[in-house]
Structure formats: structure tokens, C-alpha cells
Design an enzyme around this catalytic site. Structure first.
Site, mmCIF file in Angstrom:
data_model
loop_
_atom_site.group_PDB
_atom_site.id
_atom_site.type_symbol
_atom_site.label_atom_id
_atom_site.label_comp_id
_atom_site.label_asym_id
_atom_site.label_seq_id
_atom_site.Cartn_x
_atom_site.Cartn_y
_atom_site.Cartn_z
ATOM 1 N N SER A 75 36.639 -54.154 -14.813
ATOM 2 C CA SER A 75 36.534 -54.151 -16.270
ATOM 3 C C SER A 75 36.042 -52.779 -16.763
ATOM 4 O O SER A 75 36.560 -52.230 -17.732
ATOM 5 C CB SER A 75 35.572 -55.262 -16.700
ATOM 6 O OG SER A 75 35.581 -55.409 -18.087
ATOM 7 N N TYR A 80 28.225 -64.386 -15.856
ATOM 8 C CA TYR A 80 29.496 -64.556 -16.588
ATOM 9 C C TYR A 80 30.290 -65.695 -15.974
ATOM 10 O O TYR A 80 30.843 -66.539 -16.673
ATOM 11 C CB TYR A 80 30.271 -63.235 -16.501
ATOM 12 C CG TYR A 80 31.611 -63.220 -17.205
ATOM 13 C CD1 TYR A 80 31.694 -62.960 -18.569
ATOM 14 C CD2 TYR A 80 32.799 -63.437 -16.494
ATOM 15 C CE1 TYR A 80 32.925 -62.914 -19.216
ATOM 16 C CE2 TYR A 80 34.034 -63.397 -17.141
ATOM 17 C CZ TYR A 80 34.080 -63.133 -18.490
ATOM 18 O OH TYR A 80 35.309 -63.097 -19.132
ATOM 19 N N HIS A 110 21.476 -51.930 -23.054
ATOM 20 C CA HIS A 110 21.982 -51.781 -21.679
ATOM 21 C C HIS A 110 20.906 -51.134 -20.793
ATOM 22 O O HIS A 110 21.175 -50.777 -19.649
ATOM 23 C CB HIS A 110 23.244 -50.918 -21.658
ATOM 24 C CG HIS A 110 24.452 -51.573 -22.260
ATOM 25 N ND1 HIS A 110 24.816 -52.867 -21.979
ATOM 26 C CD2 HIS A 110 25.386 -51.106 -23.128
ATOM 27 C CE1 HIS A 110 25.920 -53.178 -22.649
ATOM 28 N NE2 HIS A 110 26.276 -52.132 -23.357
ATOM 29 N N GLY A 116 30.229 -59.123 -20.031
ATOM 30 C CA GLY A 116 30.375 -60.296 -20.899
ATOM 31 C C GLY A 116 29.429 -60.240 -22.085
ATOM 32 O O GLY A 116 29.167 -61.249 -22.742
ATOM 33 N N THR A 117 28.931 -59.038 -22.390
ATOM 34 C CA THR A 117 27.988 -58.834 -23.489
ATOM 35 C C THR A 117 28.565 -59.296 -24.829
ATOM 36 O O THR A 117 27.867 -59.950 -25.621
ATOM 37 C CB THR A 117 27.652 -57.322 -23.617
ATOM 38 O OG1 THR A 117 27.639 -56.735 -22.329
ATOM 39 C CG2 THR A 117 26.344 -57.105 -24.320
ATOM 40 N N GLY A 175 39.440 -61.429 -19.837
ATOM 41 C CA GLY A 175 38.402 -62.463 -19.962
ATOM 42 C C GLY A 175 38.527 -63.554 -18.915
ATOM 43 O O GLY A 175 38.330 -64.727 -19.220
ATOM 44 N N ARG A 178 27.417 -60.003 -14.006
ATOM 45 C CA ARG A 178 28.780 -60.352 -13.602
ATOM 46 C C ARG A 178 29.026 -59.867 -12.183
ATOM 47 O O ARG A 178 28.485 -58.826 -11.780
ATOM 48 C CB ARG A 178 29.765 -59.660 -14.560
ATOM 49 C CG ARG A 178 31.171 -60.128 -14.415
ATOM 50 C CD ARG A 178 32.067 -59.469 -15.444
ATOM 51 N NE ARG A 178 33.351 -60.139 -15.488
ATOM 52 C CZ ARG A 178 34.386 -59.725 -16.175
ATOM 53 N NH1 ARG A 178 34.290 -58.640 -16.914
ATOM 54 N NH2 ARG A 178 35.522 -60.393 -16.149
HETATM 55 P P1 A3P Z 1 37.681 -58.102 -18.596
HETATM 56 O O1 A3P Z 1 37.827 -56.623 -18.701
HETATM 57 O O2 A3P Z 1 37.529 -58.557 -17.183
HETATM 58 O O3 A3P Z 1 38.736 -58.858 -19.309
HETATM 59 P P2 A3P Z 1 31.368 -56.501 -22.299
HETATM 60 O O4 A3P Z 1 31.416 -57.410 -23.440
HETATM 61 O O5 A3P Z 1 30.043 -56.507 -21.588
HETATM 62 O O6 A3P Z 1 31.859 -55.145 -22.635
HETATM 63 O O7 A3P Z 1 32.365 -57.108 -21.206
HETATM 64 C C1 A3P Z 1 33.751 -57.071 -21.444
HETATM 65 C C2 A3P Z 1 34.400 -58.153 -20.609
HETATM 66 O O8 A3P Z 1 34.142 -59.439 -21.231
HETATM 67 C C3 A3P Z 1 35.906 -57.996 -20.586
HETATM 68 O O9 A3P Z 1 36.322 -58.514 -19.317
HETATM 69 C C4 A3P Z 1 36.339 -58.876 -21.737
HETATM 70 O O10 A3P Z 1 37.681 -59.265 -21.681
HETATM 71 C C5 A3P Z 1 35.384 -60.051 -21.564
HETATM 72 N N1 A3P Z 1 35.217 -60.816 -22.813
HETATM 73 C C6 A3P Z 1 35.078 -60.357 -24.068
HETATM 74 N N2 A3P Z 1 34.964 -61.349 -24.945
HETATM 75 C C7 A3P Z 1 35.040 -62.496 -24.232
HETATM 76 C C8 A3P Z 1 34.992 -63.883 -24.580
HETATM 77 N N3 A3P Z 1 34.867 -64.266 -25.845
HETATM 78 N N4 A3P Z 1 35.081 -64.783 -23.591
HETATM 79 C C9 A3P Z 1 35.203 -64.402 -22.297
HETATM 80 N N5 A3P Z 1 35.276 -63.109 -21.903
HETATM 81 C C10 A3P Z 1 35.180 -62.161 -22.859
#
Ligand code: A3P
Length: 308
Positions: free
Chosen positions: A150, A208, A120, A57-58, A276, A142
Site C-alpha cells: 500500500s 486492519y 503518525h 487503514g487510518t 481495501g 496492518r
Molecule cells: P490498500 O492500498 O491496500 O488498498 P491509510 O488510510 O492509513 O492511508 O491506509 C490506506 C489503505 O486503507 C489503503 O489500502 C486503502 O485502500 C485502505 N482503505 C481506505 N479506506 C478504507 C475503507 N473505508 N475500508 C477499508 N479499507 C480502506
């Protein structure tokens, strides 16, 4: 340094080997960058650092923190807000992917304060100047079940078309044994978890799932933590709701920059957004995987107070 090979996939993600550095697995170039970050970065007390395991959720937390911090110069309702034309990773660069690369030593002292960075790298590998200064860290964690799904689906998106896809089972074996990039996940999560308990007001530990459950509450929590609380005028003018809307999955995914843009020439911005949601793992896990990961989590997290 201990070396392991991606045995059944000779050039996993374009790299044949990952290496263990300070108990965590990385691709070799990342280690060079981390060593340089550790050696050269000088933290300032006003710095804010977003830390996470990839796929936790970065992207979302970067967008939220950037919008909170810059809301005076960039009101979230403004139609030229930077988040409308730049991916959150561009606005909040990663030390070991963007700053400390190609053996360069960037002069980050010239950046306007408060500086907003991300990493990270696990807590135990952070440069001393971060742990010893008064700078603040926001860690997003998460549920490993969703983190793994993910991660696996993301890796398969960035694999060059000439290479075979990584099967869910093979990726899972690596993840649950702790041998994947930035793993073992438990060392990463527990490091920040324990540090957040030990150091008052230094680390804000977020999940998350909690953000998904009550984004309004956690947005205010982040704002207070970085000493930018919302005043009553902002609250009644809907600034909080505007930030939530601006950073929402729906809003970010409809933007042209996140449909067609690229991050460090390697990643497609669209790959940072998938579903997401919380709990998508149920669509992918088989019973033996549920059993194995539950056991690993019980073993590693038991007694720590960290739960999902
Ligand atoms: P999923 O693959 O489960 O959909 P990171 O940002 O650390 O790379 O994590 C990516 C995850 O955060 C992905 O999860 C992505 O869809 C979700 N994500 C990205 N932007 C988001 C947002 N604005 N709100 C909620 N989830 C989000």
C-alpha cells in the site's frame, strides 16, 4: 540526527533526504512540525487520538471514529452527514501535517470536546501530556506485507510526474531495512503494542485485518473504548449497520469529494483508497521478498506476542 540519502532517486518524493529523529525516519519539514507538536500540545483527558503508520487503514478508522463520536448531531443515515462531503482526513486532522505546521502554534484549547486528533508519530515520541493524561489512543496496525504494498503504490502516486517511479525492489529494500518515512515499521508497531499491554484502558490496539474480519464487533469495541457505547435502541435501529455502510470502502470511494478533492493541497483524496483488501501482497511479492520480510518480522516481533 543521522542523515541518509535516496541514492538512486535523487529527489525521492520531492525530497532528497530523510532524517532520523528519535529512532524514526522523516522528511525534514515533518521533524520541525513534530518538535513543535511535542513542545506545545496540551492534551485534555477527554481527547481521542488515532495513531498509525501511514497506509495501515487510518482513513477508515478516522471515518468510523468520527461517525461514532458525532452520531447524535450527525446520524449516519442523514444525507448531509459531514463524511459525505469531506474526506476523513479533513475531519480528523493530523497534528504534524495540519496543526503544527509553518512554525505556527495553534490554539487547540478552543476546539469543542471531546477533541479528535490523529498522528503518525510513534508512541515514544508523543508529547508527555498525551502519555500522562487520561486521553485515549486508538492505534491501527496492518500486516507489514500489505502495509508495504500500500505504501509503495501510494508513494508512486504522489511522486511528481517529472521524477521516476520507485521500483518495488528498491522500495522494499528501504522498508525492510527500516529506512522509509515513519519507519522502521517494527519500532512503530511494537511501541504502541507494548504500551497497550502496559497501560490499561489507555490504548486500543487494532489490526486492519481484524476490522475487515468482523467490523460489527470492532465498531462496538471502539465505541465502548471512547465511552460512547451503543444503547439497545441504537442497536435495534440499525445505527451500527448505518455507520459501517457510511464508512465502507465502497461508499467512500463513490463520493465526489473522494474522487476529485484534495487534502492539504498535496494529496488527491482518491489516493487514500486503492483496493481495501487483505492479502493483496501476494500479487506483488517475489519469493526472496517473502523470505526477507518474514525473517525481519520473526526477528523483530518474536516473543512480543504481536502477530498477523
Ligand atoms: P490498500 O492500498 O491496500 O488498498 P491509510 O488510510 O492509513 O492511508 O491506509 C490506506 C489503505 O486503507 C489503503 O489500502 C486503502 O485502500 C485502505 N482503505 C481506505 N479506506 C478504507 C475503507 N473505508 N475500508 C477499508 N479499507 C480502506
Amino acid at each position: 540526527m543521522q542523515r541518509t540519502s535516496f541514492s538512486s532517486r535523487k529527489k525521492g518524493c520531492g525530497h532528497r533526504y530523510i532524517y532520523r529523529y528519535q529512532d524514526i525516519w522523516y522528511i525534514p519539514t515533518r521533524i520541525q512540525n513534530i518538535v513543535s507538536f511535542q513542545k506545545h500540545f496540551q492534551a485534555k483527558d477527554s481527547d481521542i487520538i488515532i495513531a498509525s503508520l501511514p497506509k495501515s487503514g487510518t482513513t477508515w478508522l478516522k471515518a468510523l471514529t468520527f461517525a461514532i463520536l458525532n452520531r447524535k448531531c450527525f446520524p449516519p443515515s442523514q444525507n448531509n452527514h459531514p463524511l459525505l462531503s469531506s474526506n476523513p482526513h479533513e475531519l480528523v486532522p493530523i497534528f504534524e501535517y495540519n496543526h503544527y505546521v509553518y512554525n505556527q502554534i495553534p490554539d487547540l484549547s478552543i476546539l469543542p470536546e471531546p477533541r479528535l486528533f490523529s498522528t503518525h508519530v510513534p508512541f515514544h515520541s508523543l508529547p508527555d501530556s498525551i502519555t500522562k493524561s487520561k486521553c485515549k489512543i486508538i492505534y491501527i496496525c496492518r500486516n507489514p506485507f500489505d502495509n508495504f504494498i500500500s505504501f509503495w503504490l501510494f508513494v508512486n502516486k504522489i511522486v511528481p510526474p517529472s521524477l521516476p517511479k520507485l521500483s518495488c525492489e528498491e522500495a522494499f529494500e528501504r522498508y525492510s531495512n527500516g529506512i522509509n518515512e515513519c519507519g522502521p515499521f517494527w519500532i512503530h508497531m511494537l511501541g504502541y503494542w507494548r504500551a497497550s499491554k502496559e497501560t490499561q484502558n489507555k490504548i486500543l490496539f487494532l489490526r486492519y485485518e481484524d476490522l475487515k474480519g468482523d467490523i460489527n464487533f470492532y465498531l462496538k469495541r471502539v465505541a465502548e473504548f471512547i465511552d460512547c457505547p451503543f444503547n439497545s435502541e441504537e442497536q435495534s435501529n440499525g445505527v451500527i449497520e448505518n455507520i459501517i455502510e457510511l464508512c465502507s470502502f465502497e461508499k467512500l470511494t463513490e463520493l465526489e469529494v473522494n474522487k476529485t478533492g484534495k487534502f492539504i493541497q498535496k494529496f488527491e483524496n482518491k489516493d487514500f483508497f486503492r483496493k481495501g483488501v487483505v492479502g493483496d501482497w501476494v500479487n506483488h511479492f517475489s519469493p526472496w521478498m517473502i523470505e526477507k520480510l518474514s525473517k525481519v518480522m520473526e526477528e523483530k516481533f518474536g516473543g512480543s506476542g504481536l502477530s498477523f
